[in-house]
Design a protein around this motif. Structure first.
Motif, PDB file in Angstrom:
ATOM      1  N   ARG A 114       0.814  -1.220   0.000  1.00  0.00           N
ATOM      2  CA  ARG A 114       0.000   0.000   0.000  1.00  0.00           C
ATOM      3  C   ARG A 114       0.847   1.271   0.000  1.00  0.00           C
ATOM      4  N   ALA A 115       2.058   1.176   0.569  1.00  0.00           N
ATOM      5  CA  ALA A 115       2.920   2.353   0.674  1.00  0.00           C
ATOM      6  C   ALA A 115       4.050   2.347  -0.354  1.00  0.00           C
ATOM      7  N   ILE A 116       4.024   1.431  -1.294  1.00  0.00           N
ATOM      8  CA  ILE A 116       5.136   1.280  -2.249  1.00  0.00           C
ATOM      9  C   ILE A 116       5.391   2.551  -3.049  1.00  0.00           C
ATOM     10  N   SER A 117       4.368   3.348  -3.277  1.00  0.00           N
ATOM     11  CA  SER A 117       4.560   4.589  -4.043  1.00  0.00           C
ATOM     12  C   SER A 117       5.472   5.561  -3.301  1.00  0.00           C
ATOM     13  N   ARG A 118       5.557   5.455  -1.988  1.00  0.00           N
ATOM     14  CA  ARG A 118       6.405   6.337  -1.180  1.00  0.00           C
ATOM     15  C   ARG A 118       7.793   5.747  -0.942  1.00  0.00           C
ATOM     16  N   PHE A 119       8.023   4.517  -1.415  1.00  0.00           N
ATOM     17  CA  PHE A 119       9.312   3.863  -1.187  1.00  0.00           C
ATOM     18  C   PHE A 119      10.400   4.525  -2.026  1.00  0.00           C
ATOM     19  N   ASP A 120      11.518   4.817  -1.381  1.00  0.00           N
ATOM     20  CA  ASP A 120      12.680   5.410  -2.054  1.00  0.00           C
ATOM     21  C   ASP A 120      13.512   4.282  -2.659  1.00  0.00           C
ATOM     22  N   ILE A 121      13.533   4.215  -3.965  1.00  0.00           N
ATOM     23  CA  ILE A 121      14.168   3.127  -4.703  1.00  0.00           C
ATOM     24  C   ILE A 121      15.678   3.047  -4.432  1.00  0.00           C
ATOM     25  N   THR A 122      16.277   4.120  -3.916  1.00  0.00           N
ATOM     26  CA  THR A 122      17.708   4.098  -3.621  1.00  0.00           C
ATOM     27  C   THR A 122      18.011   3.395  -2.295  1.00  0.00           C
ATOM     28  N   ARG A 123      16.993   3.079  -1.540  1.00  0.00           N
ATOM     29  CA  ARG A 123      17.164   2.413  -0.246  1.00  0.00           C
ATOM     30  C   ARG A 123      16.968   0.912  -0.401  1.00  0.00           C
ATOM     31  N   SER A 124      17.298   0.186   0.640  1.00  0.00           N
ATOM     32  CA  SER A 124      17.139  -1.268   0.633  1.00  0.00           C
ATOM     33  C   SER A 124      15.677  -1.634   0.906  1.00  0.00           C
ATOM     34  N   PHE A 125      15.084  -2.402   0.003  1.00  0.00           N
ATOM     35  CA  PHE A 125      13.704  -2.841   0.214  1.00  0.00           C
ATOM     36  C   PHE A 125      13.616  -3.743   1.443  1.00  0.00           C
ATOM     37  N   TYR A 126      14.600  -4.630   1.604  1.00  0.00           N
ATOM     38  CA  TYR A 126      14.562  -5.548   2.740  1.00  0.00           C
ATOM     39  C   TYR A 126      14.604  -4.782   4.064  1.00  0.00           C
ATOM     40  N   ALA A 127      15.459  -3.773   4.170  1.00  0.00           N
ATOM     41  CA  ALA A 127      15.516  -2.983   5.407  1.00  0.00           C
ATOM     42  C   ALA A 127      14.177  -2.296   5.655  1.00  0.00           C
ATOM     43  N   TRP A 128      13.542  -1.822   4.586  1.00  0.00           N
ATOM     44  CA  TRP A 128      12.254  -1.136   4.710  1.00  0.00           C
ATOM     45  C   TRP A 128      11.162  -2.098   5.168  1.00  0.00           C
ATOM     46  N   ILE A 129      11.051  -3.246   4.507  1.00  0.00           N
ATOM     47  CA  ILE A 129      10.003  -4.211   4.867  1.00  0.00           C
ATOM     48  C   ILE A 129      10.289  -4.800   6.251  1.00  0.00           C
TER      49      ILE A 129
END
Length: 185
Positions: free
Chosen positions: A61-76
């Motif tokens: 639901r929040a993927i549009s706000r995810f900063d692609i330069t960051r680690s997805f795993y750290a975010w999730i």
């Protein structure tokens, strides 16, 4: 269908463009690592599965706000950890639960009831001491001791400075030792 070797960045870019199916490989890639972390926190399979699923729903639901330069795993992972912390707080309002995360590997021989009983008693004391730790200390211990993350990785996951990670870990170990020793009496 997506190739499982596609990078997180490529998959996330596709999801942001409206391709919801591109999120599935991310779920498959990270559901077990998240499950392992959360299970050590909540110690209940059904609740852990629910928390992992909830983390992926929130991330989607929040993927549009995810900063692609960051680690997805750290975010999730941060989303999942927050879910677990909230769950633990909610459970504590009703009752204190024993939350085991540090499993000491003892050399008890199979078939030796005295050694097995000692091992079980030690694990129970560890679980009781861990349950009394504040959430931020327990989380630091899970990530460092169980998951063997570096200070930098923990800093990224918890979004706190590296120095704070180091000081909390030191305090967590001291407090755990004190709680453990108090249970000896």
């Amino acid at each position: 269908m997506y190739n499982s070797i596609e990078s997180d960045e490529v998959l996330i870019a596709r999801v942001k463009k409206g391709d919801c199916e591109a999120f599935n490989p991310l779920v498959e890639r990270y559901k077990m690592p998240l499950y392992k972390i959360l299970y050590r926190m909540v110690r209940n399979r059904d609740d852990t599965e629910d928390l992992v699923e909830e983390a992926f729903i929130k991330a989607y639901r929040a993927i549009s706000r995810f900063d692609i330069t960051r680690s997805f795993y750290a975010w999730i992972c941060r989303i999942a950890v927050n879910n677990a912390i909230n769950y633990i707080k909610k459970e504590r309002r009703g009752q204190v639960q024993s939350i085991g995360m540090v499993e000491y590997k003892l050399t008890a021989k199979k078939g030796n009831p005295v050694a097995m009983t000692r091992e079980k008693m030690l694990k129970e004391r560890i679980n009781i001491a861990l349950a009394k730790l504040p959430d931020e200390f327990r989380m630091i211990l899970v990530l460092r001791v169980d998951e063997e993350y570096s200070y930098e990785e923990i800093s990224n996951i918890l979004k706190i400075p590296k120095g704070t990670v180091m000081s909390r870990l030191a305090r967590a170990r001291q407090k755990l030792k004190k709680l453990f020793d108090e249970l000896e009496v």
